[in-house]
Design a protein around this motif. Sequence first.
Motif, PDB file in Angstrom:
ATOM      1  N   LEU B  19       0.832  -1.204   0.000  1.00  0.00           N
ATOM      2  CA  LEU B  19       0.000   0.000   0.000  1.00  0.00           C
ATOM      3  C   LEU B  19       0.869   1.258   0.000  1.00  0.00           C
ATOM      4  CD1 LEU B  19      -2.950  -0.764   2.430  1.00  0.00           C
ATOM      5  CD2 LEU B  19      -2.829  -0.951  -0.050  1.00  0.00           C
ATOM      6  N   PHE B  20       1.951   1.213   0.784  1.00  0.00           N
ATOM      7  CA  PHE B  20       2.788   2.408   0.840  1.00  0.00           C
ATOM      8  C   PHE B  20       3.572   2.614  -0.453  1.00  0.00           C
ATOM      9  CE2 PHE B  20       1.858   2.336   5.360  1.00  0.00           C
ATOM     10  CZ  PHE B  20       1.669   3.686   5.598  1.00  0.00           C
ATOM     11  N   TYR B  21       3.998   1.514  -1.063  1.00  0.00           N
ATOM     12  CA  TYR B  21       4.656   1.663  -2.364  1.00  0.00           C
ATOM     13  C   TYR B  21       3.685   2.268  -3.368  1.00  0.00           C
ATOM     14  CZ  TYR B  21       8.905  -0.876  -1.135  1.00  0.00           C
ATOM     15  OH  TYR B  21      10.087  -1.250  -0.582  1.00  0.00           O
ATOM     16  N   LEU B  22       2.439   1.843  -3.255  1.00  0.00           N
ATOM     17  CA  LEU B  22       1.423   2.366  -4.165  1.00  0.00           C
ATOM     18  C   LEU B  22       1.206   3.856  -3.915  1.00  0.00           C
ATOM     19  CD1 LEU B  22      -0.433   1.152  -6.316  1.00  0.00           C
ATOM     20  CD2 LEU B  22      -2.202   1.031  -4.604  1.00  0.00           C
ATOM     21  N   LEU B  23       1.133   4.226  -2.629  1.00  0.00           N
ATOM     22  CA  LEU B  23       0.987   5.641  -2.280  1.00  0.00           C
ATOM     23  C   LEU B  23       2.150   6.444  -2.837  1.00  0.00           C
ATOM     24  CD1 LEU B  23      -0.272   5.658   1.417  1.00  0.00           C
ATOM     25  CD2 LEU B  23      -1.406   6.612  -0.586  1.00  0.00           C
ATOM     26  N   LEU B  24       3.329   5.841  -2.761  1.00  0.00           N
ATOM     27  CA  LEU B  24       4.508   6.517  -3.292  1.00  0.00           C
ATOM     28  C   LEU B  24       4.347   6.780  -4.784  1.00  0.00           C
ATOM     29  CD1 LEU B  24       7.581   7.344  -2.940  1.00  0.00           C
ATOM     30  CD2 LEU B  24       8.072   5.030  -3.691  1.00  0.00           C
ATOM     31  N   MET B  25       3.825   5.767  -5.483  1.00  0.00           N
ATOM     32  CA  MET B  25       3.626   5.923  -6.923  1.00  0.00           C
ATOM     33  C   MET B  25       2.616   7.030  -7.204  1.00  0.00           C
ATOM     34  SD  MET B  25       5.367   3.565  -8.545  1.00  0.00           S
ATOM     35  CE  MET B  25       4.621   2.980 -10.048  1.00  0.00           C
ATOM     36  N   ILE B  26       1.581   7.071  -6.392  1.00  0.00           N
ATOM     37  CA  ILE B  26       0.514   8.024  -6.673  1.00  0.00           C
ATOM     38  C   ILE B  26       0.918   9.427  -6.240  1.00  0.00           C
ATOM     39  CG2 ILE B  26      -1.847   8.648  -6.085  1.00  0.00           C
ATOM     40  CD1 ILE B  26      -2.259   5.574  -5.641  1.00  0.00           C
ATOM     41  N   ALA B  27       1.422   9.540  -5.008  1.00  0.00           N
ATOM     42  CA  ALA B  27       1.649  10.866  -4.451  1.00  0.00           C
ATOM     43  C   ALA B  27       3.090  11.338  -4.634  1.00  0.00           C
ATOM     44  CB  ALA B  27       1.290  10.859  -2.978  1.00  0.00           C
ATOM     45  N   ASP B  28       4.014  10.379  -4.868  1.00  0.00           N
ATOM     46  CA  ASP B  28       5.414  10.720  -5.042  1.00  0.00           C
ATOM     47  C   ASP B  28       5.955  11.561  -3.886  1.00  0.00           C
ATOM     48  OD1 ASP B  28       7.866  10.662  -6.156  1.00  0.00           O
ATOM     49  OD2 ASP B  28       7.488  12.275  -7.598  1.00  0.00           O
ATOM     50  N   LYS B  29       5.609  11.160  -2.668  1.00  0.00           N
ATOM     51  CA  LYS B  29       6.210  11.789  -1.484  1.00  0.00           C
ATOM     52  C   LYS B  29       7.229  10.803  -0.923  1.00  0.00           C
ATOM     53  CE  LYS B  29       3.683  15.625  -0.440  1.00  0.00           C
ATOM     54  NZ  LYS B  29       2.513  15.514  -1.256  1.00  0.00           N
ATOM     55  N   LYS B  30       8.428  11.315  -0.642  1.00  0.00           N
ATOM     56  CA  LYS B  30       9.509  10.425  -0.217  1.00  0.00           C
ATOM     57  C   LYS B  30       9.179   9.627   1.035  1.00  0.00           C
ATOM     58  CE  LYS B  30      13.702  11.464  -2.379  1.00  0.00           C
ATOM     59  NZ  LYS B  30      13.573  12.736  -3.120  1.00  0.00           N
ATOM     60  N   ILE B  31       8.389  10.254   1.918  1.00  0.00           N
ATOM     61  CA  ILE B  31       8.111   9.627   3.205  1.00  0.00           C
ATOM     62  C   ILE B  31       7.420   8.272   3.028  1.00  0.00           C
ATOM     63  CG2 ILE B  31       5.964  10.986   3.428  1.00  0.00           C
ATOM     64  CD1 ILE B  31       8.152   9.936   6.357  1.00  0.00           C
ATOM     65  N   PHE B  32       6.525   8.179   2.010  1.00  0.00           N
ATOM     66  CA  PHE B  32       5.832   6.910   1.776  1.00  0.00           C
ATOM     67  C   PHE B  32       6.833   5.813   1.403  1.00  0.00           C
ATOM     68  CE2 PHE B  32       2.139   9.749   0.555  1.00  0.00           C
ATOM     69  CZ  PHE B  32       1.510   9.574   1.773  1.00  0.00           C
ATOM     70  N   GLY B  33       7.781   6.223   0.572  1.00  0.00           N
ATOM     71  CA  GLY B  33       8.807   5.265   0.158  1.00  0.00           C
ATOM     72  C   GLY B  33       9.587   4.764   1.353  1.00  0.00           C
ATOM     73  N   LYS B  34       9.926   5.686   2.251  1.00  0.00           N
ATOM     74  CA  LYS B  34      10.693   5.283   3.430  1.00  0.00           C
ATOM     75  C   LYS B  34       9.893   4.308   4.279  1.00  0.00           C
ATOM     76  CE  LYS B  34      14.059   8.917   4.142  1.00  0.00           C
ATOM     77  NZ  LYS B  34      14.035  10.356   4.404  1.00  0.00           N
ATOM     78  N   ILE B  35       8.630   4.682   4.523  1.00  0.00           N
ATOM     79  CA  ILE B  35       7.791   3.802   5.352  1.00  0.00           C
ATOM     80  C   ILE B  35       7.690   2.430   4.694  1.00  0.00           C
ATOM     81  CG2 ILE B  35       5.466   3.435   6.263  1.00  0.00           C
ATOM     82  CD1 ILE B  35       5.184   6.477   6.430  1.00  0.00           C
ATOM     83  N   ALA B  36       7.454   2.431   3.370  1.00  0.00           N
ATOM     84  CA  ALA B  36       7.301   1.157   2.655  1.00  0.00           C
ATOM     85  C   ALA B  36       8.538   0.290   2.827  1.00  0.00           C
ATOM     86  CB  ALA B  36       7.038   1.429   1.183  1.00  0.00           C
ATOM     87  N   THR B  37       9.715   0.915   2.656  1.00  0.00           N
ATOM     88  CA  THR B  37      10.952   0.134   2.780  1.00  0.00           C
ATOM     89  C   THR B  37      11.112  -0.396   4.194  1.00  0.00           C
ATOM     90  OG1 THR B  37      11.938   1.564   1.128  1.00  0.00           O
ATOM     91  CG2 THR B  37      13.436   0.198   2.410  1.00  0.00           C
ATOM     92  N   ILE B  38      10.791   0.454   5.189  1.00  0.00           N
ATOM     93  CA  ILE B  38      10.937   0.001   6.574  1.00  0.00           C
ATOM     94  C   ILE B  38      10.015  -1.186   6.846  1.00  0.00           C
ATOM     95  CG2 ILE B  38      10.511   0.649   8.978  1.00  0.00           C
ATOM     96  CD1 ILE B  38      11.510   3.475   8.181  1.00  0.00           C
ATOM     97  N   ILE B  39       8.762  -1.063   6.402  1.00  0.00           N
ATOM     98  CA  ILE B  39       7.827  -2.179   6.650  1.00  0.00           C
ATOM     99  C   ILE B  39       8.322  -3.448   5.962  1.00  0.00           C
ATOM    100  CG2 ILE B  39       5.474  -3.019   6.348  1.00  0.00           C
ATOM    101  CD1 ILE B  39       4.487  -0.206   6.489  1.00  0.00           C
TER     102      ILE B  39
END
Lengths: 469, 402
Positions: B19-39
Amino acid sequence: MNKTQANPIWNFLCSVKLTIFILILLAATSIIGTIIPQGEAGEEFIKNISPALQKIIISFHLYDMYHSAWFQLIIFILALNLIACSMNKIPGTIRLFKKLPSPDREKIFTNIHPDRIIKSRLNKNDTANVLREIISRHYTRIAEKDTENRAYFYGDKGRYSMLGVYLVHFSVLLILVGAIIGSIFGFKGYVNILEGESIDYITPTGVSSHSHIDLGFTVSCDRFSVEFYDNGQPKEYKSDIRFSVDGNTVKQGHLLVNHPLTFMGITFYQNSYGVLSGDEASIIVNQKGHEDPVRMKIIRGKGVPLPESGGEIILEEIRDDFMRMGPAVKIHVKPVNSEGADIWLFKNYEDIRERFSTEFDQFPQFNPSIIEPYTFSLDGIESAYYTGLQVNKDPGIPFIYAGFFIIVIGLIVTFFTSFRHIWIKIDGSGDMISLYIAGTANKNPVGLDRELDQITNQLNLKLNRNNNI
Amino acid sequence: MINGMILNYITFFYFFSFLFYLLLMIADKKIFGKIATIITAAGFLGHTTAIILRWIESYQMGIGRAPLSNMYESLVFFSWTVILLYLLIEWRISNKSIGVFATPIAFLIMAYSSFSNSDIQPLLPALKSNWLIAHVITCFFGYAAFALSFGLSYMYFLRGLNKLNPLSTNSRLSRDKYLDIFVILFIHVVFIILIFILAYDSLIKNIGSDSMGLTKFLSLFALVIYLLLIILTFLIFLFQSIRRTHDLNTQGIILLIPIYNFFILFLLLFEKGLEKNNKYGPPDMYYDDSTTSLLKIVPNHSILEELSYQMVVIGFIMLTLGIITGAVWANSAWGTYWSWDPKETWSLITWFVYAAMLHSRLISGWRGKRLALFSIIGFCCVIFTYLGVNLLLSGLHSYGSS
């Protein structure tokens, strides 16, 4: 070379298009054999299909397609293609392998990235010395050429990377050769050995006639055992096997699944096991008016006297599992002064009697009390384990395993090493000395880029060190 | 069975990282990418721990075997290798967009695994071999590498769809675009069939059985939602192509079909500025600067192609090792290194296909779409080797049917 290149058949055999076509063809045709049952199951399968389909399957040998001539022809063409390709390319590779490219190339420096041009604070000679040292640290072969106001350096490494692909192709051929050797000089068979007995021949599989293969030595099974887990699943099958020649034990060992034994080039695998009834059974005889039942051993085909009166009992048949009702024996009871009768005795008489009461009442041969005053019951059948061994001789195995080993080495060399060349030009005079760095590689351009970056940085550091202080 | 519990939670870790990777794709905010990687990384650690615990547990039960020998364990391990390889790629190329393809693969595999029997059962004599461990590890690394190569090739085709934007091309689709659409549709159809088979298989086995726990129910629920969404998005796409209406965002929808997402409506409502693009420059196939925000963080064609090729190389070597170790094992267990068993044959078919692909690239110099297509066909063979053979054909590798 020129002569062969002109030959269209040779060109066809050498082409990569043929390779790709054959690989795809092999992939596509192999699918058929995974859908149509193969071997014995295949022969069963074709009995139950429409005649038209049957005709197709039989004429293309599809019930055993991996051994059919046409499938093997495709593999043969692949092998030819491999050989032709290699023969075609090896001379060129050897030339490349031996040749040291000339350092003074100009063309290679056109269009290089501006980052790959660096200035030097040192004079030309000192720059060349630094350069020589750094290049020799990274590369195995080095060449240089000096002109009036230019100097050229060349270095390369990883020439062996070019040979990886030949290793891979050679190993494929080796595996094919191993398979052919195995099918010509080897055999597959099986043998069952009763616990405590010996054999000196085996039965080959896949041969319809009842032929035997003499081993030339004797194999004995001294003991067979099965271990079970708590849940009843089998844990281990173990046969104690002894090999002897002319009566002398030469080798002995435990034979387990996954741990075969080899003797004189013939390998034995634990494959199956079973219980074989012997020639003896023990029965219990009850006599009306007598308190104590009598237990007695009877032997197949041999008369045993009935207790007290004359007459005799003959054991006629032993069944491990008679019509799914468990162990049973057929005995013939012949008293002295009355007519004899055949009787089937069951191990699990009480249970069976309950289940098949009507049937049992209809047939006198199932009544254990038909001969007065006796009642017979079966105590047990003397039985022994036999171990089922798969017996193979495959002289192709060393080739196959060598092929396996070489293909892995070859793939690693092919894909993870590369033949890298670097050219560096020193240009200019006095204070205006520039270095131009360029490189090529047969594989992995990203890795080459990284290496050139690294070298550029090292050079920059050394040549402009004084600058930074 | 602490390992089973951990693995159940891991399933949902991968879902949330998706879900967070998807959010990253949609919103392109770095924070989502970080959260996704951490999870994802946390999930991977837990996953690793659970596998090790399972191994220890088997010794405590007195069975003592590597956790690699039934369907459940193979699925768990498969998913582990996918995440491992993905994290390696993310670290190497510093690009998180592939996560949106890798994590749902791992999630789906884990969800499917929860329907298989997770008891630690003792090994049959034939399975007691170190070659078995080597065989399973190499095979699944190969499968995982091929899966990622497939994901990358799929992204390659998606990138080609930039040209589909109605504002940049005025009327007819070229033959090239038809190929793009065809391949993407084909992948979707394969995915849908596969998921149907898996869902059906699990439903048949589990409905009404006592072992229907909450996690299993949730996984099943997620699978069903996935199916419905796929069908829905597929229908929308079909409807659009027929009607040739362009008021909906085609790229967005196509991107979302194979990865299930609960955000399709979200996307349609909030995704802004997709259609004002593509007015600069020709819609070149190697047009690197992706102009839609959804595809913005997807790497360019040459990176996708190179990565996909590298994955195939790793996969090919691993598959070769897998076939070899399998052959050596078979030779020590049954005295035949090759018996043309359907599973063996299919792995060889897969090997042939990838061998052809490598030749076509290295010698004939094929690049681009043809190669991506090869990778997709190859992965179809992989899927059939792994699941199709077990579900449809029979043979020595019968562990899959239990």
